[in-house]
Design an enzyme around this catalytic site. Structure first.
Site, PDB file in Angstrom:
ATOM      1  N   LYS A  68     -19.701  -7.764 -29.142  1.00  0.00           N
ATOM      2  CA  LYS A  68     -20.474  -8.499 -28.122  1.00  0.00           C
ATOM      3  C   LYS A  68     -19.582  -9.307 -27.161  1.00  0.00           C
ATOM      4  O   LYS A  68     -20.038 -10.267 -26.538  1.00  0.00           O
ATOM      5  CB  LYS A  68     -21.529  -9.438 -28.766  1.00  0.00           C
TER       6      LYS A  68
ATOM      7  N   THR B 159     -16.985  -5.049 -25.022  1.00  0.00           N
ATOM      8  CA  THR B 159     -16.423  -3.760 -25.441  1.00  0.00           C
ATOM      9  C   THR B 159     -16.881  -2.617 -24.528  1.00  0.00           C
ATOM     10  O   THR B 159     -16.067  -1.803 -24.080  1.00  0.00           O
ATOM     11  CB  THR B 159     -16.913  -3.428 -26.879  1.00  0.00           C
ATOM     12  N   THR B 160     -18.186  -2.557 -24.265  1.00  0.00           N
ATOM     13  CA  THR B 160     -18.754  -1.448 -23.486  1.00  0.00           C
ATOM     14  C   THR B 160     -18.103  -1.401 -22.103  1.00  0.00           C
ATOM     15  O   THR B 160     -17.727  -0.343 -21.614  1.00  0.00           O
ATOM     16  CB  THR B 160     -20.280  -1.652 -23.345  1.00  0.00           C
ATOM     17  N   TRP B 161     -17.965  -2.556 -21.502  1.00  0.00           N
ATOM     18  CA  TRP B 161     -17.367  -2.666 -20.168  1.00  0.00           C
ATOM     19  C   TRP B 161     -15.893  -2.255 -20.195  1.00  0.00           C
ATOM     20  O   TRP B 161     -15.424  -1.473 -19.360  1.00  0.00           O
ATOM     21  CB  TRP B 161     -17.531  -4.112 -19.683  1.00  0.00           C
TER      22      TRP B 161
ATOM     23  N   HIS C 270     -13.826  -2.494 -34.186  1.00  0.00           N
ATOM     24  CA  HIS C 270     -14.038  -3.951 -34.164  1.00  0.00           C
ATOM     25  C   HIS C 270     -13.226  -4.645 -35.259  1.00  0.00           C
ATOM     26  O   HIS C 270     -13.411  -5.842 -35.498  1.00  0.00           O
ATOM     27  CB  HIS C 270     -15.519  -4.285 -34.373  1.00  0.00           C
TER      28      HIS C 270
ATOM     29  N   TYR D 110     -13.641 -12.012 -21.505  1.00  0.00           N
ATOM     30  CA  TYR D 110     -14.779 -11.469 -20.743  1.00  0.00           C
ATOM     31  C   TYR D 110     -14.972 -12.271 -19.461  1.00  0.00           C
ATOM     32  O   TYR D 110     -15.215 -11.706 -18.394  1.00  0.00           O
ATOM     33  CB  TYR D 110     -16.017 -11.555 -21.645  1.00  0.00           C
TER      34      TYR D 110
HETATM   35  P1  PAP Z   1     -20.740  -4.027 -28.659  1.00  0.00           P
HETATM   36  O1  PAP Z   1     -19.787  -4.878 -29.426  1.00  0.00           O
HETATM   37  O2  PAP Z   1     -22.028  -3.779 -29.392  1.00  0.00           O
HETATM   38  O3  PAP Z   1     -20.112  -2.775 -28.140  1.00  0.00           O
HETATM   39  P2  PAP Z   1     -20.254  -5.361 -26.197  1.00  0.00           P
HETATM   40  O4  PAP Z   1     -20.223  -4.310 -25.168  1.00  0.00           O
HETATM   41  O5  PAP Z   1     -18.963  -5.895 -26.705  1.00  0.00           O
HETATM   42  O6  PAP Z   1     -21.182  -4.900 -27.402  1.00  0.00           O
HETATM   43  O7  PAP Z   1     -21.054  -6.614 -25.643  1.00  0.00           O
HETATM   44  C1  PAP Z   1     -22.289  -6.497 -25.018  1.00  0.00           C
HETATM   45  C2  PAP Z   1     -22.295  -7.520 -23.900  1.00  0.00           C
HETATM   46  O8  PAP Z   1     -21.560  -7.018 -22.789  1.00  0.00           O
HETATM   47  C3  PAP Z   1     -23.711  -7.770 -23.399  1.00  0.00           C
HETATM   48  O9  PAP Z   1     -23.732  -9.147 -23.035  1.00  0.00           O
HETATM   49  P3  PAP Z   1     -25.072 -10.023 -22.917  1.00  0.00           P
HETATM   50  O10 PAP Z   1     -25.888  -9.767 -24.161  1.00  0.00           O
HETATM   51  O11 PAP Z   1     -24.608 -11.438 -22.835  1.00  0.00           O
HETATM   52  O12 PAP Z   1     -25.734  -9.560 -21.675  1.00  0.00           O
HETATM   53  C4  PAP Z   1     -23.778  -6.837 -22.213  1.00  0.00           C
HETATM   54  O13 PAP Z   1     -24.784  -7.177 -21.275  1.00  0.00           O
HETATM   55  C5  PAP Z   1     -22.391  -7.001 -21.631  1.00  0.00           C
HETATM   56  N1  PAP Z   1     -21.990  -5.873 -20.776  1.00  0.00           N
HETATM   57  C6  PAP Z   1     -22.140  -4.543 -21.013  1.00  0.00           C
HETATM   58  N2  PAP Z   1     -21.651  -3.824 -19.993  1.00  0.00           N
HETATM   59  C7  PAP Z   1     -21.197  -4.694 -19.076  1.00  0.00           C
HETATM   60  C8  PAP Z   1     -20.588  -4.541 -17.783  1.00  0.00           C
HETATM   61  N3  PAP Z   1     -20.378  -3.350 -17.252  1.00  0.00           N
HETATM   62  N4  PAP Z   1     -20.249  -5.667 -17.115  1.00  0.00           N
HETATM   63  C9  PAP Z   1     -20.472  -6.894 -17.633  1.00  0.00           C
HETATM   64  N5  PAP Z   1     -21.040  -7.083 -18.856  1.00  0.00           N
HETATM   65  C10 PAP Z   1     -21.405  -6.003 -19.566  1.00  0.00           C
END
Ligand code: PAP
Length: 328
Positions: free
Chosen positions: A72, A75-77, A134, A219
């Protein structure tokens, strides 16, 4: 030999670790994610067999790139950005794999791949691979360390990590976890892959020891300066943008393709699933995408307490996250 017998003798078969796992302390508060304390960290039980198999058997390659994170934290980004940077010559931006696949499909999450008994898919990937786990540094498979592979780690204000985690897990439950309970568990270090502070500190220290091999990102700084970060990523990855690419706006194209709004708007990220058996659709990875949503969930007392724990845990390390001294 029958395929079934083959599977049972495969040391990567998850069933081989069941006895050991059943002896580990467990917590149920983040259900459906049952976590077990393994080598100092609360690991989701569903990934433990895979992680144990991975620790024993994973063979890194010298040119592997590892995208690592506390869950969270972005990672996805980061997966989307590193994948877009690495493949920018291979694919035009209007026909890019990221337009039809979730970033988690382009950059595999090894904990899940191993848990599903699909490690051979990683072996079949062409080099250079981008891979993700992770796991904290101390739990990484040995070959990643002995080959001195490049690692990019991303962390985030723990308050936003908690809020993001809480929303994510609630989507898998009939009733939400009371936020006060989630808060207590988080402050105790009980959260999937937690405690967060020890996780972050391990990579922070590694990045200070070997800055050419471990890139440590936040982030919040990715949100603040995507241009600078994307250039830094490309340099670190060994494929810096050329002056021509700079002029042609390739950096901006990467940022646009991987932006929250773009990825969230794609059909694959609205209705697609990473696994047909998984209850969540891919939209669960794109919630708000902002810094500071904690202010909509936490009382001033909660903020003070969690910032206090973070401050105390990171004291003396030179690292600040959230709270006073934070960049956000
Ligand atoms: P994961 O560990 O399950 O893979 P991860 O991608 O690390 O999750 O985190 C998800 C967060 O990244 C979400 O934050 P939020 O709940 O505070 O909104 C998600 O919205 C955010 N996120 C995903 N993609 C992007 C992006 N392209 N740009 C900015 N934030 C992003």
């Amino acid at each position: 030999m029958e395929p079934r017998e083959k599977k049972e003798t495969d040391p990567r078969a998850p069933s081989n670790y069941a006895d050991l796992i059943s002896t580990l302390p467990f917590e149920e508060g983040w259900a459906p994610a049952l976590t077990r304390k393994y080598q100092g960290f609360w690991i989701p039980q569903c990934f433990l067999p895979g992680i144990m198999g991975m620790q024993q058997n994973f063979k890194a390659r010298p040119d592997d790139l590892f995208v690592l994170s506390y869950p969270k934290c972005g990672t996805t980004w980061l997966k989307a950005l590193t994948y877009a940077i690495m493949t920018r010559v291979q694919y035009p931006f209007d026909h890019h794999p990221l337009l039809g696949q979730n970033p988690h499909e382009c950059v595999p999450f090894m904990d899940r791949t191993y848990s599903k008994g699909q490690a051979s898919e990683l072996d079949a990937m062409p080099s250079p691979r981008i891979l993700n786990t992770h796991l904290p540094f101390s739990l990484l498979p040995d070959s990643i360390k002995s080959l001195d592979c490049k690692v990019i780690y991303v962390c985030r204000d723990p308050k936003d990590v908690l809020v993001s985690r809480w929303h994510y897990n609630n989507r898998m439950r009939p009733q939400p976890i009371p936020f006060a309970k989630a808060f207590e568990m988080f402050c105790e270090g009980n959260c999937p892959y937690g405690p967060i502070w020890e996780h972050v500190l391990e990579y922070w220290e590694e990045s200070r020891r070997r800055p050419e091999k471990v890139l440590f990102l936040r982030y919040e700084e990715m949100l603040e300066d995507p241009l600078g970060i994307v250039k830094r990523l490309a340099e670190f990855m060994g494929c810096p943008f050329s002056p021509e690419e700079d002029k042609e706006g390739v950096v901006e194209e990467v940022i646009k393709l991987c932006s929250f709004d773009k990825l969230k708007s794609l059909e694959v990220n609205k209705t697609g699933k990473l696994d047909p058996n998984f209850s969540l659709t891919n939209d669960s990875y794109f919630r708000k995408g902002k810094a500071g949503d904690w202010s909509n969930h936490m009382s001033p007392e909660m903020v003070q307490r969690l910032d206090g724990v973070t401050e105390q845990k990171l004291r003396g390390s030179g690292l600040t996250l959230g709270g006073l001294g934070s960049r956000v």
